[in-house]
Write a protein that holds these residues in place. Sequence first.
Motif, mmCIF file in Angstrom:
data_model
loop_
_atom_site.group_PDB
_atom_site.id
_atom_site.type_symbol
_atom_site.label_atom_id
_atom_site.label_comp_id
_atom_site.label_asym_id
_atom_site.label_seq_id
_atom_site.Cartn_x
_atom_site.Cartn_y
_atom_site.Cartn_z
ATOM 1 N N GLY A 1 58.897 54.426 -12.274
ATOM 2 C CA GLY A 1 60.205 54.561 -12.782
ATOM 3 C C GLY A 1 60.644 55.656 -13.678
ATOM 4 O O GLY A 1 59.639 56.239 -14.102
ATOM 5 N N LEU A 2 61.853 55.812 -13.791
ATOM 6 C CA LEU A 2 62.419 56.993 -14.454
ATOM 7 C C LEU A 2 63.528 56.414 -15.506
ATOM 8 O O LEU A 2 64.381 55.800 -15.024
ATOM 9 N N LEU A 3 63.213 56.746 -16.658
ATOM 10 C CA LEU A 3 64.336 56.571 -17.721
ATOM 11 C C LEU A 3 64.591 57.567 -18.697
ATOM 12 O O LEU A 3 63.642 57.984 -19.262
ATOM 13 N N HIS A 4 66.001 57.872 -18.870
ATOM 14 C CA HIS A 4 66.322 58.758 -19.917
ATOM 15 C C HIS A 4 67.686 58.576 -20.465
ATOM 16 O O HIS A 4 68.434 57.637 -19.922
ATOM 17 N N GLY A 5 68.271 59.364 -21.420
ATOM 18 C CA GLY A 5 69.300 59.018 -22.286
ATOM 19 C C GLY A 5 70.657 59.162 -21.332
ATOM 20 O O GLY A 5 71.830 58.699 -21.631
ATOM 21 N N SER B 1 74.040 52.390 -18.883
ATOM 22 C CA SER B 1 73.477 51.241 -19.529
ATOM 23 C C SER B 1 73.130 50.417 -18.399
ATOM 24 O O SER B 1 71.822 49.854 -18.509
ATOM 25 N N ALA B 2 73.623 50.216 -17.355
ATOM 26 C CA ALA B 2 73.362 49.472 -16.166
ATOM 27 C C ALA B 2 72.193 49.962 -15.713
ATOM 28 O O ALA B 2 70.903 49.286 -15.223
ATOM 29 N N GLU B 3 71.815 51.335 -15.331
ATOM 30 C CA GLU B 3 70.755 51.871 -14.877
ATOM 31 C C GLU B 3 69.547 51.713 -15.814
ATOM 32 O O GLU B 3 68.593 51.506 -15.220
ATOM 33 N N LYS B 4 69.684 52.048 -17.028
ATOM 34 C CA LYS B 4 68.531 51.693 -17.936
ATOM 35 C C LYS B 4 68.129 50.350 -18.007
ATOM 36 O O LYS B 4 66.779 50.092 -17.853
ATOM 37 N N ASP B 5 69.060 49.272 -17.872
ATOM 38 C CA ASP B 5 68.628 47.885 -17.831
ATOM 39 C C ASP B 5 67.784 47.555 -16.442
ATOM 40 O O ASP B 5 66.839 47.012 -16.709
ATOM 41 N N GLU B 6 68.215 48.278 -15.458
ATOM 42 C CA GLU B 6 67.380 48.119 -14.329
ATOM 43 C C GLU B 6 66.011 48.518 -14.217
ATOM 44 O O GLU B 6 65.196 47.974 -13.729
ATOM 45 N N VAL B 7 66.145 49.815 -14.923
ATOM 46 C CA VAL B 7 64.669 50.388 -14.876
ATOM 47 C C VAL B 7 63.752 49.706 -15.851
ATOM 48 O O VAL B 7 62.989 49.368 -15.505
ATOM 49 N N ILE B 8 64.433 49.101 -17.260
ATOM 50 C CA ILE B 8 63.444 48.470 -18.093
ATOM 51 C C ILE B 8 63.119 47.097 -17.690
ATOM 52 O O ILE B 8 61.964 46.646 -17.696
ATOM 53 N N GLU C 1 71.833 51.392 -27.638
ATOM 54 C CA GLU C 1 72.159 50.237 -26.875
ATOM 55 C C GLU C 1 70.730 49.358 -26.377
ATOM 56 O O GLU C 1 70.665 48.438 -26.212
ATOM 57 N N VAL C 2 69.726 50.472 -26.300
ATOM 58 C CA VAL C 2 68.295 49.817 -25.724
ATOM 59 C C VAL C 2 67.801 48.841 -26.712
ATOM 60 O O VAL C 2 67.401 47.864 -26.771
ATOM 61 N N LEU C 3 67.924 49.499 -28.151
ATOM 62 C CA LEU C 3 67.423 48.665 -29.230
ATOM 63 C C LEU C 3 68.184 47.519 -29.514
ATOM 64 O O LEU C 3 67.675 46.422 -29.849
ATOM 65 N N THR D 1 57.459 47.725 -11.594
ATOM 66 C CA THR D 1 57.073 49.197 -11.747
ATOM 67 C C THR D 1 55.889 49.223 -12.551
ATOM 68 O O THR D 1 55.936 48.662 -13.861
ATOM 69 N N GLN D 2 54.832 49.843 -12.101
ATOM 70 C CA GLN D 2 53.675 50.095 -12.982
ATOM 71 C C GLN D 2 53.749 51.292 -14.072
ATOM 72 O O GLN D 2 53.176 51.214 -15.028
ATOM 73 N N ILE D 3 54.493 52.327 -13.710
ATOM 74 C CA ILE D 3 54.412 53.299 -14.511
ATOM 75 C C ILE D 3 56.036 53.714 -14.631
ATOM 76 O O ILE D 3 56.941 53.892 -13.799
ATOM 77 N N ILE D 4 56.200 54.012 -16.042
ATOM 78 C CA ILE D 4 57.569 54.225 -16.453
ATOM 79 C C ILE D 4 57.498 55.666 -17.173
ATOM 80 O O ILE D 4 56.859 55.891 -18.019
ATOM 81 N N VAL D 5 58.325 56.812 -16.500
ATOM 82 C CA VAL D 5 58.337 58.046 -17.100
ATOM 83 C C VAL D 5 59.601 58.129 -17.911
ATOM 84 O O VAL D 5 60.769 57.886 -17.237
#
Length: 835
Positions: free
Chosen positions: A658-662, A666-673, A468-470, A681-685
Amino acid sequence: MTQSPDWVRLQKALSVEAEYGFTDLVGKQYRFSEFLCLSFGQTPTVITALERRRWQEMASQFARYPQLTLLERQHLVAEASQFIQQIEQGSAGAQGRRGAGEKMYNQQSKTQVKQPPTTPIVKTNSEANSGYSSNLSLDQPLANVAEIGVRKGGYLTKLNLYTVRDLLFYYPRDHIDYARQVNISELEAGETVTLVGKIKSCNCFTTQKNNKLTILELVITDQSGRIKLSRFFAGNRYSNRGWQEALKRRYESGSIVAASGLVKKNKYGLTLDNPEIEVLAHPEDTIDSLNIGRVVPVYPLTEGVPADMVRQAVTAVLPAAAQLKDPLPSVIRNQYGLVGLKDAIANIHFPSDSAAKEAARRRLVFDEFFYLQLGFLQRRQALRQVQNSAILLPAGKLIEEFEQILPFKLTNAQQRVINDILNDLQKPTPMNRLVQGDVGSGKTVVAVIAILAAVQSGYQGALMAPTEVLAEQHYRKLVSWFNLLHLPVELLTGSTKTAKRRQIHAQLETGELSLLVGTHALIQDPVNFHKLGLVVIDEQHRFGVHQRARLLSKGEQPHVLTMTATPIPRTLALTLHGDLDVSQIDELPPGRQAIYTTALTGKERNNAYDLIRREIAEGRQVYVVLPLIEESEKLDLRSAVDEHQHLSESIFPEFQVGLLHGRMSSAEKDEVINAFRDNKTQIIVSTTVIEVGVDVPNATVMMIENAERFGLSQLHQLRGRVGRGSHRSYCLLMSSSTTPDARQRLNVLEQSQDGFFIAEMDMRLRGPGEVLGTRQSGLADFALASLVEDQEVLQIARDAAEKIILRDGNLEKLPLLQAELDYRYQKLMGGAILT
């Protein structure tokens, strides 16, 4: 060992055991199994070398008799009775004994018939003789080969070996060269050798500390010295008194033996590691063993199938290789210097020398590559004969407008690939082209021009991405372009709401929607295109065969363009995409800078943190990538969740992390990205979900924890997330591993920015199955061939296949070749080739 056993007593014992249900009867002195073990310990002098080996093997088999199942006991008793009959009939003076033996055996055969129908009925001697090697057929079941039998045949099925042909084509995974014969004084540790000497003493005993371990100790001498050899037997069955006594009689003092093995040094001096040993009649006697004094094949095995059993079975069926018909035309064999198939099969199993083994291997490796390439090329030719695909206009208003709105000029490599694609699209034959390009080389722009060619010709396009990210990344970029061109485009993923999903379905069916971008949601049944002309598949090796097939079925012979940002070495591309036309974008857009890459240890971590602070102070952003989501109990790896907490609370409390993982929605990923994209967000883990699809030109640092856990191609993909803007970028490879292999792999990343070179090195260091980031990548399952070691053979196999297809595409004049192709291609690829 010079006297012959009492044939009548042996047959009577076998018969009585069968009558009483194979219960291992107890006699006056011995149990049935002990009596048979002792009896077979007395080797007759009037039998052949092959019979002698089989006779001695019987002693070992009856030592294990108490542990056998009922069915196995029945098979062994029947096999022993039949074997004794054969020896009697072949021995001088056996006529007087044969009548009694046959009577006993017939009684036992009748007893077998009374068993349940699932128990195989023992064949008479005349029936068994028809299965001997001289009359073998290639499709004959192994259980019907007299030297193998039902019991051994049952074991061989564990290796998926059922017929004579299966066994002939069951190649060794290696060979051990015991052909070099030396004196005891010439032994050197690390060598594999054979020595011949006289037994000075023999002892066989079960150890006091471990009643499951039995040791055979031999002291052997020759004119140059003496050596102590030990063989170890693990299991209760070897503590059997009869088996040990039989073994000691086989290796009596004064006997001449040949022993082969790896020379090792222990506290007592040099010895052979668990050697193979054969008793000889005299020092100059011929060594008949399959394991001694020769180049010995080493086969892939599974639990319960001993190596000797496979070697003996191969020896039994090897004469059937003479029946093999070589499908490869002699002109091809001569042109490429290949030996005939019969010689290749014989010498891959038991080569006369190393040169014969190499010649055999080269021919059989060629065959594995050749039939795969022949299948690919035949499929490509069949596809090219289809003449009902959409003819798409290579030039038009939409493409012209798109090139005008692009803020940059296309590279020469992009223009070359676009020309390849547009030439394909104006033909009625469906395009089937793969576009390879390094990270940031501009593959998406090339795909858009192909899509616009379909749209301006009145057709629809579909773009399928693996995540979904891609998919969202593609959609976001395409929307910005398509809005300027006044063209509709929609996104369909598993997260799309029901109402929106219905709207998309309706617009697709009417043709109102020109382009649909999505994940595997595109292949669901409700998705029906009005007029699908082009399918673009990104990172296609991440999709299953059936997923790709279902997408293609949404249209009538649509053109297919596949893209990958995973550079694939040529050899790997040939075996994975041999039926595709391949184009490479081997040039990066102007202005792209090399990414400064360095491998750091834990001691240098503070240096990495200092660099991150400097970059953020300049307004830049940072990725921190880890292999795990949560801490693993088995692996000492930094996890994304723990690292996020550590960085945000202890190391960089002044920055937003920020934190991003599989596992996130999708809504949470969108928010982080989105927060990272907007520099909130300056750093994304992140885990490797960040590998593709996140495009933030402002990010300049990629810090990868436990970098040794990733493949080179994956590290290169991650590195490609930075360096997308005008600022200098950095890739920090954090690794605590001190192994030479890990250091070597990370050095490749430090020294090169070339994705194709990196992929080639990755394949050499880790193997082809790992380069693609997945073992389920559609790679052929080769028995002998190596994409790393056999690149030259792959190339000549491809050349030979192209010549064959050019002369006779349907192989009408080469029916043997077509039949072999049908068998090999399906078996090699599991019937699952579909691009």
